[in-house]
Motif scaffolding. Sequence first.
Motif, PDB file in Angstrom:
ATOM      1  N   THR A  42       0.841  -1.205   0.000  1.00  0.00           N
ATOM      2  CA  THR A  42       0.000   0.000   0.000  1.00  0.00           C
ATOM      3  C   THR A  42       0.871   1.249   0.000  1.00  0.00           C
ATOM      4  O   THR A  42       0.575   2.234  -0.693  1.00  0.00           O
ATOM      5  CB  THR A  42      -0.940   0.004   1.216  1.00  0.00           C
ATOM      6  OG1 THR A  42      -1.801  -1.132   1.146  1.00  0.00           O
ATOM      7  CG2 THR A  42      -1.791   1.264   1.249  1.00  0.00           C
ATOM      8  N   TRP A  43       1.954   1.228   0.755  1.00  0.00           N
ATOM      9  CA  TRP A  43       2.893   2.359   0.760  1.00  0.00           C
ATOM     10  C   TRP A  43       3.670   2.426  -0.550  1.00  0.00           C
ATOM     11  O   TRP A  43       3.896   3.506  -1.084  1.00  0.00           O
ATOM     12  CB  TRP A  43       3.863   2.231   1.937  1.00  0.00           C
ATOM     13  CG  TRP A  43       3.270   2.673   3.230  1.00  0.00           C
ATOM     14  CD1 TRP A  43       2.621   1.888   4.154  1.00  0.00           C
ATOM     15  CD2 TRP A  43       3.252   4.005   3.752  1.00  0.00           C
ATOM     16  NE1 TRP A  43       2.210   2.656   5.220  1.00  0.00           N
ATOM     17  CE2 TRP A  43       2.590   3.949   4.998  1.00  0.00           C
ATOM     18  CE3 TRP A  43       3.741   5.220   3.299  1.00  0.00           C
ATOM     19  CZ2 TRP A  43       2.400   5.080   5.786  1.00  0.00           C
ATOM     20  CZ3 TRP A  43       3.558   6.349   4.086  1.00  0.00           C
ATOM     21  CH2 TRP A  43       2.884   6.273   5.312  1.00  0.00           C
ATOM     22  N   ARG A  44       4.075   1.289  -1.083  1.00  0.00           N
ATOM     23  CA  ARG A  44       4.860   1.291  -2.322  1.00  0.00           C
ATOM     24  C   ARG A  44       4.081   1.893  -3.489  1.00  0.00           C
ATOM     25  O   ARG A  44       4.678   2.415  -4.428  1.00  0.00           O
ATOM     26  CB  ARG A  44       5.303  -0.132  -2.663  1.00  0.00           C
ATOM     27  CG  ARG A  44       6.318  -0.717  -1.687  1.00  0.00           C
ATOM     28  CD  ARG A  44       6.832  -2.077  -2.125  1.00  0.00           C
ATOM     29  NE  ARG A  44       7.703  -2.637  -1.099  1.00  0.00           N
ATOM     30  CZ  ARG A  44       7.302  -3.476  -0.152  1.00  0.00           C
ATOM     31  NH1 ARG A  44       6.028  -3.870  -0.119  1.00  0.00           N
ATOM     32  NH2 ARG A  44       8.140  -3.922   0.751  1.00  0.00           N
ATOM     33  N   ARG A  45       2.771   1.816  -3.454  1.00  0.00           N
ATOM     34  CA  ARG A  45       1.963   2.320  -4.568  1.00  0.00           C
ATOM     35  C   ARG A  45       1.804   3.840  -4.569  1.00  0.00           C
ATOM     36  O   ARG A  45       1.277   4.409  -5.523  1.00  0.00           O
ATOM     37  CB  ARG A  45       0.580   1.656  -4.565  1.00  0.00           C
ATOM     38  CG  ARG A  45       0.596   0.207  -5.034  1.00  0.00           C
ATOM     39  CD  ARG A  45      -0.803  -0.312  -5.279  1.00  0.00           C
ATOM     40  NE  ARG A  45      -1.541  -0.519  -4.051  1.00  0.00           N
ATOM     41  CZ  ARG A  45      -1.578  -1.674  -3.384  1.00  0.00           C
ATOM     42  NH1 ARG A  45      -0.899  -2.714  -3.826  1.00  0.00           N
ATOM     43  NH2 ARG A  45      -2.290  -1.790  -2.282  1.00  0.00           N
ATOM     44  N   HIS A  46       2.228   4.510  -3.515  1.00  0.00           N
ATOM     45  CA  HIS A  46       2.149   5.971  -3.493  1.00  0.00           C
ATOM     46  C   HIS A  46       3.104   6.571  -4.527  1.00  0.00           C
ATOM     47  O   HIS A  46       3.984   5.894  -5.056  1.00  0.00           O
ATOM     48  CB  HIS A  46       2.503   6.504  -2.110  1.00  0.00           C
ATOM     49  CG  HIS A  46       1.425   6.288  -1.075  1.00  0.00           C
ATOM     50  ND1 HIS A  46       0.155   6.793  -1.203  1.00  0.00           N
ATOM     51  CD2 HIS A  46       1.437   5.610   0.102  1.00  0.00           C
ATOM     52  CE1 HIS A  46      -0.571   6.458  -0.151  1.00  0.00           C
ATOM     53  NE2 HIS A  46       0.180   5.741   0.645  1.00  0.00           N
ATOM     54  N   TYR A  47       2.939   7.873  -4.797  1.00  0.00           N
ATOM     55  CA  TYR A  47       3.789   8.539  -5.774  1.00  0.00           C
ATOM     56  C   TYR A  47       5.264   8.466  -5.361  1.00  0.00           C
ATOM     57  O   TYR A  47       5.612   8.433  -4.185  1.00  0.00           O
ATOM     58  CB  TYR A  47       3.339   9.973  -6.017  1.00  0.00           C
ATOM     59  CG  TYR A  47       3.168  10.854  -4.788  1.00  0.00           C
ATOM     60  CD1 TYR A  47       4.191  11.696  -4.371  1.00  0.00           C
ATOM     61  CD2 TYR A  47       1.974  10.851  -4.062  1.00  0.00           C
ATOM     62  CE1 TYR A  47       4.040  12.514  -3.262  1.00  0.00           C
ATOM     63  CE2 TYR A  47       1.807  11.663  -2.956  1.00  0.00           C
ATOM     64  CZ  TYR A  47       2.842  12.491  -2.552  1.00  0.00           C
ATOM     65  OH  TYR A  47       2.687  13.297  -1.456  1.00  0.00           O
ATOM     66  N   ASP A  48       6.121   8.424  -6.370  1.00  0.00           N
ATOM     67  CA  ASP A  48       7.528   8.084  -6.178  1.00  0.00           C
ATOM     68  C   ASP A  48       8.239   8.963  -5.161  1.00  0.00           C
ATOM     69  O   ASP A  48       9.090   8.487  -4.404  1.00  0.00           O
ATOM     70  CB  ASP A  48       8.289   8.178  -7.510  1.00  0.00           C
ATOM     71  CG  ASP A  48       7.856   7.124  -8.505  1.00  0.00           C
ATOM     72  OD1 ASP A  48       7.123   6.192  -8.116  1.00  0.00           O
ATOM     73  OD2 ASP A  48       8.248   7.227  -9.695  1.00  0.00           O
ATOM     74  N   SER A  49       7.953  10.252  -5.155  1.00  0.00           N
ATOM     75  CA  SER A  49       8.720  11.201  -4.352  1.00  0.00           C
ATOM     76  C   SER A  49       8.235  11.319  -2.912  1.00  0.00           C
ATOM     77  O   SER A  49       8.802  12.098  -2.138  1.00  0.00           O
ATOM     78  CB  SER A  49       8.684  12.585  -4.999  1.00  0.00           C
ATOM     79  OG  SER A  49       7.351  13.083  -5.026  1.00  0.00           O
ATOM     80  N   LEU A  50       7.213  10.569  -2.541  1.00  0.00           N
ATOM     81  CA  LEU A  50       6.609  10.749  -1.219  1.00  0.00           C
ATOM     82  C   LEU A  50       7.603  10.470  -0.101  1.00  0.00           C
ATOM     83  O   LEU A  50       8.250   9.413  -0.062  1.00  0.00           O
ATOM     84  CB  LEU A  50       5.393   9.827  -1.062  1.00  0.00           C
ATOM     85  CG  LEU A  50       4.732   9.849   0.327  1.00  0.00           C
ATOM     86  CD1 LEU A  50       4.168  11.221   0.636  1.00  0.00           C
ATOM     87  CD2 LEU A  50       3.651   8.787   0.424  1.00  0.00           C
ATOM     88  N   ARG A  51       7.722  11.410   0.778  1.00  0.00           N
ATOM     89  CA  ARG A  51       8.437  11.255   2.043  1.00  0.00           C
ATOM     90  C   ARG A  51       7.515  11.670   3.176  1.00  0.00           C
ATOM     91  O   ARG A  51       6.667  12.548   3.005  1.00  0.00           O
ATOM     92  CB  ARG A  51       9.688  12.140   2.089  1.00  0.00           C
ATOM     93  CG  ARG A  51      10.835  11.667   1.216  1.00  0.00           C
ATOM     94  CD  ARG A  51      12.026  12.603   1.319  1.00  0.00           C
ATOM     95  NE  ARG A  51      13.166  12.106   0.579  1.00  0.00           N
ATOM     96  CZ  ARG A  51      14.108  11.319   1.087  1.00  0.00           C
ATOM     97  NH1 ARG A  51      14.043  10.968   2.364  1.00  0.00           N
ATOM     98  NH2 ARG A  51      15.115  10.903   0.348  1.00  0.00           N
ATOM     99  N   LEU A  52       7.681  11.049   4.316  1.00  0.00           N
ATOM    100  CA  LEU A  52       6.919  11.481   5.468  1.00  0.00           C
ATOM    101  C   LEU A  52       7.422  12.845   5.917  1.00  0.00           C
ATOM    102  O   LEU A  52       8.547  13.245   5.605  1.00  0.00           O
ATOM    103  CB  LEU A  52       7.050  10.466   6.609  1.00  0.00           C
ATOM    104  CG  LEU A  52       6.065   9.297   6.604  1.00  0.00           C
ATOM    105  CD1 LEU A  52       6.261   8.400   5.391  1.00  0.00           C
ATOM    106  CD2 LEU A  52       6.193   8.475   7.886  1.00  0.00           C
TER     107      LEU A  52
END
Length: 354
Positions: A42-52
């Motif tokens: 589920t986290w891997r499917r987020h947009y590539d640049s996403l950082r917390l």
Amino acid sequence: MTERPETLVIGAGQAGLSTAYHLQARGREALVVDASDRVGDTWRRHYDSLRLFTPRRIIGLPGSPFPGDRKSVPTKDEVADYLAAYAARHGLAVRTGVTVERVVRHDDGFRADTTDGPIHADHVVVATGKAWHPRVPSFASELGDDIVQLHSADYQRPSQLSAGRVLVVGAAVSGGDIAVETSRTHPTTLCGRVTGHMPFRSNGPLTPLIPFIGNRLLSMRSPLGRRYRAAERDHGQPLPVELVRSIRGIPDDRLEWTDDRVVGVQDGLPMTASGRVLDVANVIWCTGYRHDYTWIEPLVTDDAGWPEQVDGAATGSPGLFFVGLPFQSAYGSGFLYGVGRDAAKVAAQIDRGV
């Protein structure tokens, strides 16, 4: 063959894994199932640049601090890998590639109809979060065929977009973050009401206050928390102050931010509440997700469709529990730093036979 674990946990994200951890610590059996192929997908499917925006020092799940420089913020792939390692490290029983299609009360417990056959359990913990059904306005279908449309759930990187202006609809955290990224390659308009922002940097000297604010100050046990819950569920989370500064620091010709809402279509182009028609080549809908719990029978929901529950225990359905709902018991319920508290409460109730 029909299986019968003591507790079936649906969802192998941070909520489900935390619940299984606390149940295991109490000597109780739990089977975790997830529709994804791998833990953390589920986290891997987020947009590539996403950082917390929150650093590693406050986001570890129970029993395992988040690895790496404690002051740095992890990427979405690092979160995914952390969850997979967490399940392995604690020996949690997780089965991936299994979709739960229906949960019904059966005999003295529950039956879950899954793509891997029926599973019977004394208790069921639903740890699917928001249920992840992308929501777009009905008028989206009226936009011109030449406009690229993506929901934030499908957006990965700017190369998916065609040349020309990008319209990002929705100015919560994902919308703001994506707009900052697209403004580097495309002129971008961000439409959405400001949802407020944190009064201090989420990764700064006051970072240790975040769990206290999110888990205790803004909780369902305080009048302030109860008022805040309604606003947060209706309008989204406040923006990290770092994100607000990033947006405002970009020149207007690269990123325009307006609270003029997109309400319809004129001549195939998006139109705002003020009547402004936006000449854009791309639209990214950062308009959230709809929740659907009709696959659970019986289930009592409130007027907005959220499960009725107290400390995770579903109203009117003994043995059915929830973990990871947005603002389940406090603002922090849906975050890595807060979900473990709710998971511990649910595990304690299951252990007591509630």
